[in-house]
Design an enzyme around this catalytic site. Sequence first.
Site, PDB file in Angstrom:
ATOM      1  N   ASP A 313       0.801  -1.222   0.000  1.00  0.00           N
ATOM      2  CA  ASP A 313       0.000   0.000   0.000  1.00  0.00           C
ATOM      3  C   ASP A 313       0.837   1.277   0.000  1.00  0.00           C
ATOM      4  O   ASP A 313       0.387   2.310  -0.505  1.00  0.00           O
ATOM      5  CB  ASP A 313      -0.960   0.002   1.200  1.00  0.00           C
ATOM      6  CG  ASP A 313      -2.160  -0.921   0.978  1.00  0.00           C
ATOM      7  OD1 ASP A 313      -2.431  -1.290  -0.183  1.00  0.00           O
ATOM      8  OD2 ASP A 313      -2.830  -1.262   1.966  1.00  0.00           O
ATOM      9  N   TYR A 401      -9.789   0.179   2.672  1.00  0.00           N
ATOM     10  CA  TYR A 401      -9.290   0.122   4.044  1.00  0.00           C
ATOM     11  C   TYR A 401      -8.841   1.480   4.559  1.00  0.00           C
ATOM     12  O   TYR A 401      -8.222   2.235   3.828  1.00  0.00           O
ATOM     13  CB  TYR A 401      -8.083  -0.814   4.140  1.00  0.00           C
ATOM     14  CG  TYR A 401      -8.412  -2.110   4.816  1.00  0.00           C
ATOM     15  CD1 TYR A 401      -8.578  -2.172   6.196  1.00  0.00           C
ATOM     16  CD2 TYR A 401      -8.567  -3.274   4.090  1.00  0.00           C
ATOM     17  CE1 TYR A 401      -8.892  -3.369   6.811  1.00  0.00           C
ATOM     18  CE2 TYR A 401      -8.886  -4.473   4.703  1.00  0.00           C
ATOM     19  CZ  TYR A 401      -9.043  -4.512   6.072  1.00  0.00           C
ATOM     20  OH  TYR A 401      -9.352  -5.684   6.680  1.00  0.00           O
ATOM     21  N   TYR A 403      -6.429   3.099   7.492  1.00  0.00           N
ATOM     22  CA  TYR A 403      -5.406   2.867   8.505  1.00  0.00           C
ATOM     23  C   TYR A 403      -5.210   4.155   9.296  1.00  0.00           C
ATOM     24  O   TYR A 403      -4.821   5.168   8.721  1.00  0.00           O
ATOM     25  CB  TYR A 403      -4.054   2.535   7.869  1.00  0.00           C
ATOM     26  CG  TYR A 403      -4.016   1.259   7.071  1.00  0.00           C
ATOM     27  CD1 TYR A 403      -3.644   0.062   7.664  1.00  0.00           C
ATOM     28  CD2 TYR A 403      -4.325   1.249   5.716  1.00  0.00           C
ATOM     29  CE1 TYR A 403      -3.585  -1.117   6.934  1.00  0.00           C
ATOM     30  CE2 TYR A 403      -4.274   0.076   4.975  1.00  0.00           C
ATOM     31  CZ  TYR A 403      -3.905  -1.105   5.593  1.00  0.00           C
ATOM     32  OH  TYR A 403      -3.842  -2.259   4.864  1.00  0.00           O
ATOM     33  N   ILE A 610      22.576   2.665  13.156  1.00  0.00           N
ATOM     34  CA  ILE A 610      21.723   1.537  12.773  1.00  0.00           C
ATOM     35  C   ILE A 610      20.261   1.972  12.589  1.00  0.00           C
ATOM     36  O   ILE A 610      19.818   2.984  13.130  1.00  0.00           O
ATOM     37  CB  ILE A 610      21.793   0.379  13.799  1.00  0.00           C
ATOM     38  CG1 ILE A 610      21.374   0.843  15.207  1.00  0.00           C
ATOM     39  CG2 ILE A 610      23.176  -0.239  13.803  1.00  0.00           C
ATOM     40  CD1 ILE A 610      21.360  -0.274  16.254  1.00  0.00           C
TER      41      ILE A 610
END
Lengths: 668, 668
Positions: A313, A401, A403, A610
Site C-alpha cells: 500500500d 481500508y 489505517y 543503525i
Amino acid sequence: MLLYLFFFFFFSSLLSCKAHPLDPLSPSEFIVIQQTIKTSNLFSSTPLYFQYIGLADPDKLLLLSWLSNTSNSPPPRQAFIIARSDHQTHELHVDISTKSIISNTVYTGFSFPLLNFEEQTAASNLPFNYTPFMNSIKKRGLKSSEVVCTTFTVGWFGEVKKSKRLLKILCFATGDTVNLYVRPLEGITIVVDLDLMEIVDYTDRFVVPVPVAGGTDYRSKKQKPPFGPRGKPVTVVQPEGKGFSIDGHSISWANWKFHLSYDVRAGAIISLASVQAHDAKLYRLVLYKGFVSEVFVPYQDPTEEWYYKTFFDAGEFGFGLSASSLQPMSDCPTNAEFLDGYYAAQNGSPVKIKNVFCVFERYSGDSAWRHTEIGIPGMVITEVRPEISLVVRMVSTIGNYDYVTDWEFKTSGAIKFTVTLTGILEVKGTSYTHARQVEQDIDLYGSLLAKNTIGVNHDHFITYYLDLDIDGYNNSFVKAKMKTVNVIDGSSPRKSYWTFVKEIAETEADARIELEAEPAEYLVVNTNKKTKIGNDVGYRFISHGASSISLLSDDDYPQIRAGYTKKQLWVTAYNVSEKWAAGLYTDQSRGDDTINTWSQRNRVINNKDIVVWYTIGFHHAPYQEDFPLMPSLSGGFELRPSNFFETNPLIKTMPFNETHWPKCTNNL
Amino acid sequence: MLLYLFFFFFFSSLLSCKAHPLDPLSPSEFIVIQQTIKTSNLFSSTPLYFQYIGLADPDKLLLLSWLSNTSNSPPPRQAFIIARSDHQTHELHVDISTKSIISNTVYTGFSFPLLNFEEQTAASNLPFNYTPFMNSIKKRGLKSSEVVCTTFTVGWFGEVKKSKRLLKILCFATGDTVNLYVRPLEGITIVVDLDLMEIVDYTDRFVVPVPVAGGTDYRSKKQKPPFGPRGKPVTVVQPEGKGFSIDGHSISWANWKFHLSYDVRAGAIISLASVQAHDAKLYRLVLYKGFVSEVFVPYQDPTEEWYYKTFFDAGEFGFGLSASSLQPMSDCPTNAEFLDGYYAAQNGSPVKIKNVFCVFERYSGDSAWRHTEIGIPGMVITEVRPEISLVVRMVSTIGNYDYVTDWEFKTSGAIKFTVTLTGILEVKGTSYTHARQVEQDIDLYGSLLAKNTIGVNHDHFITYYLDLDIDGYNNSFVKAKMKTVNVIDGSSPRKSYWTFVKEIAETEADARIELEAEPAEYLVVNTNKKTKIGNDVGYRFISHGASSISLLSDDDYPQIRAGYTKKQLWVTAYNVSEKWAAGLYTDQSRGDDTINTWSQRNRVINNKDIVVWYTIGFHHAPYQEDFPLMPSLSGGFELRPSNFFETNPLIKTMPFNETHWPKCTNNL
C-alpha cells in the site's frame, strides 16, 4: 504570469527565513521543481508524468553538524523525483535554490514506481468505453451509472522477462449504497497497460449474484430506525489552553520536541525526536527519523480472480497520497490542531491535502503513575498523576481500508506506535447464501458474512523505519534473552529462576528477530553513553499486540517480495538509499531490494549508525461484525526508555491544580 | 442497642426491596453474619478470627431461572465464611434471611486462608518488642522511629509435614522519605507464627548499606526544583450528562447492562454482562461472571532472603482487601462515578472502602469506525464515529505494587481487559554502587538501579476467571488454527496461502493453550445458536500484549503451586467450587487445587457450561526509569464479538450533534 512570479517570490522569501532542512517540499518548491524540469528541455519530445516528488534526504552528517550549530548554513534543499517518460522510469535530483537538475538517470530494473492518482482515474474510466465490459454489466442486470471501477496492482508471479506497466481494474455496483466494495462484479478481470492507457486483456469468467445494497450504506443520513444505542457525548477541554506549540513543522510539547513532515509515499515522517530529562535543559536525541515504510496486504485466496491481491500500500499506492482529510471533532478530538500536506500531481503542480495530520493532547482517564501507601503507621498517602500524552495522527485510506496511524509521545520518554484498522473489507461474491451450503471440503478462503458475500482472509503488515540515534549516532542492538537457570546444587530451596543472557548483535545476521520464538527483551543502546551508575543508555521495544508474521511459503512470489514479514524486527546498517522495506520500486517488484537483501550483506551493526525495522502484523479473518464496515481494531508497540534516564522522569512533574476546572457535566 | 436494632431493620427492609441476588454483602448483612455466628455458641470457648466473608454463589441454574422471571423469589442469600479458631480453619455457610448456620466444617488440608489486615498489622509490630531486632536496627545506625515492617507470605518449598501458619516480616527504613520499599534492611528475616502471634525465627545474616532516602520521595510537596515539564491539563466534559445509570449494583450503558459487585478476595466481580443488538430489544448474555482470580508474582532470586518471594496477591493478601480508595480527578476522570465496597474485619464487623470502584465513559480521541470514500465520481464521503466506551476501574495496592484493573465495555460488543502496573519496585540492598563493580560472573538477579539498589527480576501473572455464557448456557471452545497450504498442482500462480483448520475442544485436555505456540484464533461459540446465514455465534480472544508465561521449571515448588501460568488460556467445565486459579487456600498451597489439577479430570467441555481462564503475563526486568516509582505499564486482552451480531452493531448508531459542545479552550 506576473502574479504567478509574485507569489513565487513571496513564497520563496517566506521559505528562506523559516524553513527547516527537513521541511516537506512547499507548494512553491514544487513549482520550482516543475519549472526547472520543464525548462530543461530534457523531456521536450515526449510527455513526462511525475510518479513521486519528495524532499531528498539531506546528508545525515551535514544535518547533524548543522543542528549542533544552526548559525551555519543548512544542508542544501534538494528534491528526489521519479517520473515516467517514453516507457522509461527516470530518477532526477533537483537542487531547489539553484533551480538545477543535478542528476538524471534511467532506472533499468524490473519494477515500477508509485502510481499517481491521475493515471489510476484514467485507467478506472477505460472499461466504460469498452464494449465487452458494457456487455458484462448488462449480463448482470446493471446500468453503467451504478457501476464504478477501481485499480489493483498486479504483483509478480515468477515472470522472467521484464513486464509491461500493467494494472488490473475491478468493478463494483453502487446503486442504493455508497458501499461499493461489498458489491463486487465477481468474475470480471480487466488488465490495463498504463503506458498505452488501454485495456490489453479482458475476461468475464463467470457470474455470481451481486450482493444486495440493502443494509450496506454506512452514512448516518441513510440509517433508518431502529437506531443503535445513542450514547452521551464526551468531549475534552483544556482549561489552561494547549500544551504544545507548532513552529512551521517543528513541534514541542512537555519534555519532547520533534519535526513532523509529510511525504506522498510515507505519509507522516517524524524526525529528530528528542527528549529532555527533568534535571537537564539538554534535549537528547532518540529517533533521528521514523516513518511507515511499507504496508503489505496479501489476500489468502489462490483463485484466478484473487491470487494476485498482494498489495504494497505504501510503495504502490502511496501511504501519504492516500491520506484522508481528517474531520475535526470526530477523527481527532476538539483540542486538536491540524496541518496540511502537499504533493505533486501527475504534472508536477502542488496539490493540497487539507488536515492531513492532527496533533492533540490525549487524556483517556488513565494515570501516568500512582501509589497508595498505608505501610507507615498513622499515614495514608496517595499520589496519582494523570497521563496526558501527545498524539500525531494520520489516516490513510487505501481504497476500501482505512489505517489510522498514531505516534504517541509520553512524558515518561516512551513513544507508542499504534495502527488502527477500520474501513471496508474487500469481499468476494459467491452464490452461497447460507453456511449450510458450504460443504466441509470447499475452502471459501474466508467466511460467509452475508448472503452472496465472502470476507476473504488476509493480512496487514505495517513496517516502520526507525533510524534510532539513542543519545548519539552510534548505537547497538541488544538481545536480552530470558533463560531458565536450574538450581541443582541445593544452594536454594528454589529449583529454578530466570535470568538474562545478553548479546550485542555484531552483524545484521544477528538481528533478524522473530519476537515469539523465545522470551527476550530487545533494546537499542548507546554503549558510549552511561548513566551515572554505569548502565548503557537505551530504549526497548514492547509489543502491544498485533505481532503476527507472514504464513506464506518462503518460495511464494509475494513472500519473496516481502520476505521481511517473516520477522517482526530487523536491524540494518544505516544507508541513505535503504528506506523502503520492499524496495524503492515496489510495483511488480521481485524482492531484489528489500530489508532481507540488504541484511544479507551482513554488515557490522555493533556501535554503528543503525536502523530498526519493526513490523506490526495482523491476520485478519473477517467475521459478520466486520460487515458492512469494520469496527476499529488496534495493535502496535512501544519504544520505552530503559536506563536512558537516571530515574523516572515523571516524579518531579507537579500535579495539576484542578480547583478551577470546568465541571460542565454538573452545569448542564 | 435499640438504635442498633433500628438500623438493622432499616437496612434489612431497604435490602429486601432493592437487592439483587448477586449484590455484595451489605454492612447490615455482615452484622447479621457476625451476630449469627456469635450467638450460635459454636466458638464460645476460643476466639474466632474471620479470614474471609463473602456472598456464597447462588446456584447458577436457580439464578438463571430467577432471571428469566424475576417475579419468582430470588435464590436465597447465603454467605461463605472462612475463619480461624483454635489453630483450625473453619468453613461456614450462613443463611442470611433465616440467620442460621447451614454448615460448619473444618478444612484439613495443608494450606491457609487469606490473611486479614489486623493479623498482618499485629505481626508487623512484633519486631519492635524483639531485642535481637532492635540490636539489628542499631547496628545499621537507624532509630526504631524510622523503621517500618511489613508482611510477606512464606510460600511452600517441598515441606512434607503440615506447616504452621507462618509469615515473614521484612523491615525498611523511612527517614526522610515515605518510599520505604526502596530502603530495605537487607539481611534480616523474621518469621512469625500467626496462631501464636510471636516471632519464632530470626536471622540477621549480613549488613549492606541501606540506600539513601534522597530523591526517593514521590510526593509532590517534597519535590524541589528543577521540576519536570509542566503540561497543560486536559479534562473531559459531558455536555448532555452521563450516559450510564447505576441502580444499586446494576449498571446499564449504551447497549450493555451488567452487575458489579465487590469481593474482599477478587475485588471487582462483573456478572450477567449482556449486550443488545440494534435490531432487537433483547439483551443477550455474554459473561455470566468474571473476576481476577489470582495474581502470581514470583521473584527470580534464589538467595536466602529472596527465594520465597513467590506471592499470590489475591489468594494470600486479597485483591479486594488491598483495593485503594480511588482519587477523584486523578485515578479516574472528572466524569466518573464512584462506588464503595465493604468487607468484614477480623471480628466480622463491616469496614468500608470508600470509592473502591469508579465507573466512567472514556473518550481518548479515537474513532469506533471511519471511512473516507473517493471511489464514486463526484462524491467525497467521510463518516467517522468517535469511540466512547464504559470503564469499570479498581486499583489494588499490594504493599509496594499498584495494579489498575480496567473492564472496558465497547458499543461494538467487545470487552477489553487491561491491567496497568505501577507503584514501587521491591528492591534488594547491595554494596554495589556502580555497574563496573559487577563482574560478568556475578548474577545480580536483577539490575543496578541506583547506588546500593538492585531491582530484582520478577513476573506478574494476572489470571481472569471468565464464565462465558455466550448467548446461552452451553458453549464450546474453538481452536481455529491458521495453516499454510502449499499449492503444488499448478492451479494458481500462487504457491501458498493460509486457511483455518478449526477444532472444537472435546475435553479439557484439548484446551490448554500456549498462545504463541502457533498462529490461531481462539473462540468461545454457542453451537446451538446461529446467525441468520448460519454461523455459530461467538466471541474471540485478542491479545493486546503482556502474554508472557512462567519460565520456572515445572518441578519448582512455586511453579507447582501456579502450574497454570505455563499456558495463557485454559478451559474447564463449570464447577461452583472451582473459582480460585491457585486454590481456595493459597497461603502455603501445594498445587493440589489449581486449574491444572481440575483440568486433569479431563471433563467434556464441548457444548457444556464452560469457564475460560486467561492469564495476562508480564516479565518485569527493572530499569532505572522504574525507580523510585514505576511509570505505568499496561497489557491485556479483548473479548470481541465474532459472528455474535448479524452485522456491525455500530453502523446504526447516530453521530453526536457537536454544535452546542463547549469549546472551553477558546474561552479561557
